[in-house]
Motif scaffolding. Structure first.
Motif, mmCIF file in Angstrom:
data_model
loop_
_atom_site.group_PDB
_atom_site.id
_atom_site.type_symbol
_atom_site.label_atom_id
_atom_site.label_comp_id
_atom_site.label_asym_id
_atom_site.label_seq_id
_atom_site.Cartn_x
_atom_site.Cartn_y
_atom_site.Cartn_z
ATOM 1 N N LEU A 284 -1.675 2.372 -11.228
ATOM 2 C CA LEU A 284 -1.248 2.511 -9.839
ATOM 3 C C LEU A 284 -2.419 2.819 -8.915
ATOM 4 O O LEU A 284 -2.395 2.440 -7.737
ATOM 5 N N ALA A 285 -3.466 3.472 -9.418
ATOM 6 C CA ALA A 285 -4.667 3.654 -8.601
ATOM 7 C C ALA A 285 -5.300 2.303 -8.297
ATOM 8 O O ALA A 285 -5.733 2.043 -7.158
ATOM 9 N N ALA A 286 -5.354 1.436 -9.314
ATOM 10 C CA ALA A 286 -5.915 0.100 -9.092
ATOM 11 C C ALA A 286 -5.054 -0.696 -8.121
ATOM 12 O O ALA A 286 -5.579 -1.388 -7.228
ATOM 13 N N TYR B 218 0.825 -1.203 0.000
ATOM 14 C CA TYR B 218 0.000 0.000 0.000
ATOM 15 C C TYR B 218 0.865 1.261 0.000
ATOM 16 O O TYR B 218 0.613 2.214 -0.757
ATOM 17 N N LEU B 219 1.905 1.272 0.818
ATOM 18 C CA LEU B 219 2.786 2.433 0.884
ATOM 19 C C LEU B 219 3.512 2.642 -0.440
ATOM 20 O O LEU B 219 3.577 3.773 -0.960
ATOM 21 N N VAL B 220 4.050 1.567 -1.007
ATOM 22 C CA VAL B 220 4.828 1.680 -2.242
ATOM 23 C C VAL B 220 3.941 2.121 -3.406
ATOM 24 O O VAL B 220 4.278 3.048 -4.164
ATOM 25 N N THR B 221 2.789 1.488 -3.570
ATOM 26 C CA THR B 221 1.927 1.824 -4.703
ATOM 27 C C THR B 221 1.305 3.212 -4.538
ATOM 28 O O THR B 221 1.160 3.954 -5.519
ATOM 29 N N GLY B 222 0.930 3.573 -3.311
ATOM 30 C CA GLY B 222 0.336 4.884 -3.090
ATOM 31 C C GLY B 222 1.300 6.019 -3.383
ATOM 32 O O GLY B 222 0.942 6.991 -4.071
ATOM 33 N N LEU B 223 2.529 5.911 -2.875
ATOM 34 C CA LEU B 223 3.520 6.954 -3.156
ATOM 35 C C LEU B 223 3.919 6.959 -4.633
ATOM 36 O O LEU B 223 4.210 8.022 -5.204
ATOM 37 N N SER B 224 3.898 5.802 -5.263
ATOM 38 C CA SER B 224 4.197 5.735 -6.695
ATOM 39 C C SER B 224 3.107 6.436 -7.507
ATOM 40 O O SER B 224 3.408 7.100 -8.513
ATOM 41 N N GLY C 295 -2.946 10.622 3.669
ATOM 42 C CA GLY C 295 -3.787 9.443 3.834
ATOM 43 C C GLY C 295 -2.995 8.156 3.704
ATOM 44 O O GLY C 295 -3.210 7.198 4.465
ATOM 45 N N ILE C 296 -2.070 8.114 2.765
ATOM 46 C CA ILE C 296 -1.228 6.928 2.590
ATOM 47 C C ILE C 296 -0.371 6.695 3.827
ATOM 48 O O ILE C 296 -0.268 5.574 4.348
#
Length: 423
Positions: free
Chosen positions: A120-122, A97-103, A187-188
């Motif tokens: 990346l939203a998905a 979650y952290l990696v994809t959200g910041l990406s 939020g992330i």
């Protein structure tokens, strides 16, 4: 009469609940922090994408992609937690979650190709487990008494309302006054911190219950007839939530007072909060199935007051009345679903009910937006009113299925604090 005398009968059972379950205050607080992204990510994604692209249509599409992927993936994460334990699975989910959200923030800010935004939203949504289901599963594992579980579920419904009161203003301030990416990024970070904090609390983690052999029971254990009815009813309830956000804003703008939309929505949430506190300590007659049907019908009837909205005072009154019926139907639905599945599928079942709500919110927002454009804001109140009526009709039609109990007993291994609490 002092406030302590008035509030004691209502707040006392909640205080005793936390004293009875060691570690409950910490896992509930961690769950609250981890749930803050629920309202922050959708609105935060809109502010992020619109701020860098200038397109609300693109922002809405990216935000919707995130919400839908979270709704689909939530039960899958919960199934894995039922089988392998919350802590181990949650740590992996939070890392993703952290990696994809910041990406996602990076590709939007860096003006990468639009398809990467959707991808990346998905992935960000798919990395977000259903925290509310995990917290409720911990309460259910620690409390043997059904009435006390109702109180616990009511408290968590109130926590959900607080999340939706605090989250949107916070992300709006950050996204508009600091930077378009600030609200989403916060939020992330908050979600990751809360999730990892919850994962560290192994003492209250539900023990992994034995799962019947064979692939078919594992796939269907959580989706009992009663859970399916609750999910369908929650779809209608969620549609009301999503529609109210859109229609109230549109109506407030149409009468020249857009700033009062927040007041109306806050009173709507406030009505639910008060009702949730009262319902959680009420000692009601009738079975869990009866309570769900009755509260769903009450929800459907209360929302019909929205047909009469023609001014802001009427909107405030009708919204508060409708809000009073929200928490009882959510608490009764969660209690019913919890009683109709084996412990080995409890977290997954609760996640499916939240998926129904999430899909309803997405549907309600889309339907209400189209209705406001086509009919005007006042007439668009038909969308939440009809959705609430549909939720009531679903509960009534599904009533014969609500009596079905799991084939395997719901007892068995509960949690590491079960012996200490004993109900």
């Amino acid at each position: 009469m002092s406030p302590r005398t008035v509030l004691g009968p209502v707040l006392g059972p909640y205080a005793r609940l936390f004293r009875a379950v060691p570690g409950a205050a910490w896992f509930s607080l961690a769950g609250w922090v981890a749930r803050l992204p629920l309202p922050m990510l959708g609105l935060g994604a809109v502010l992020l994408v619109e701020g860098y692209s200038g397109s609300y249509a693109l922002a809405g599409a990216v935000s919707g992609t995130l919400a839908l992927s979270a709704a689909v993936a939530g039960p899958l994460w919960s199934r894995a937690m039922d089988r392998r334990g919350q802590g181990a699975v949650l740590r992996r989910a939070m890392a993703a979650y952290l990696v994809t959200g910041l990406s996602l923030v990076a590709v939007v800010v860096g003006d990468a190709p639009t398809w990467t935004w959707f991808l990346l939203a998905a992935l960000t949504g798919a990395s977000l487990p259903n925290i509310g289901a995990m917290v409720r599963s911990r309460w259910a594992a620690a409390l043997a008494d059904a009435e006390r579980r109702q109180t616990a579920f009511a408290f968590e419904a109130v926590v959900d309302e607080v999340v939706f009161v605090v989250g949107p203003p916070l992300v709006t301030v950050l996204g508009t006054l600091v930077a378009p990416a600030a609200g989403f990024t916060t939020g992330i970070v908050l979600g990751t911190a809360g999730g990892l904090w919850l994962a560290r609390q192994r003492g209250t983690e539900p023990a992994v219950a034995p799962v019947p052999a064979g692939p078919a029971p594992r796939r269907t254990a959580a989706l009992t007839p009663a859970v399916l009815v609750v999910c369908a009813g929650y779809l209608g309830v969620g549609t009301v939530f999503g529609a109210m956000d859109v229609v109230v804003v549109g109506f407030a703008e149409s009468v020249g007072a857009p700033a009062l939309a927040g007041v109306a929505l806050a009173l709507y949430a406030g009505g639910s909060l008060l009702a949730g506190l009262a319902y959680g300590v009420a000692r009601l007659r009738g079975s869990l199935a009866t309570r769900f049907v009755v509260t769903a019908v009450a929800f459907g009837l209360a929302a019909q007051a929205l047909w009469a909205v023609s001014s802001l005072p009427l909107l405030v009154g009708a919204g508060f009345l409708a809000g009073l019926a929200v928490a009882p139907v959510l608490v009764s639905g969660a209690s019913l679903a919890e009683s109709r599945v084996p412990r080995s599928a409890l977290t997954e079942a609760l996640a499916w009910t939240n998926t129904g709500l999430t899909l309803g919110v997405t549907t309600g927002s889309a339907l209400a937006g189209a209705a406001v454009d086509a009919w005007g804001a006042q007439r668009a109140f038909a969308v939440p009113a009809l959705a609430a009526a549909a939720a009531a009709l679903i509960a009534l039609a599904g009533a014969p299925l609500l009596r079905t109990r799991p084939a395997a007993p719901a007892e068995g291994p509960v949690s590491r604090v079960g012996d200490a609490v004993g109900g």
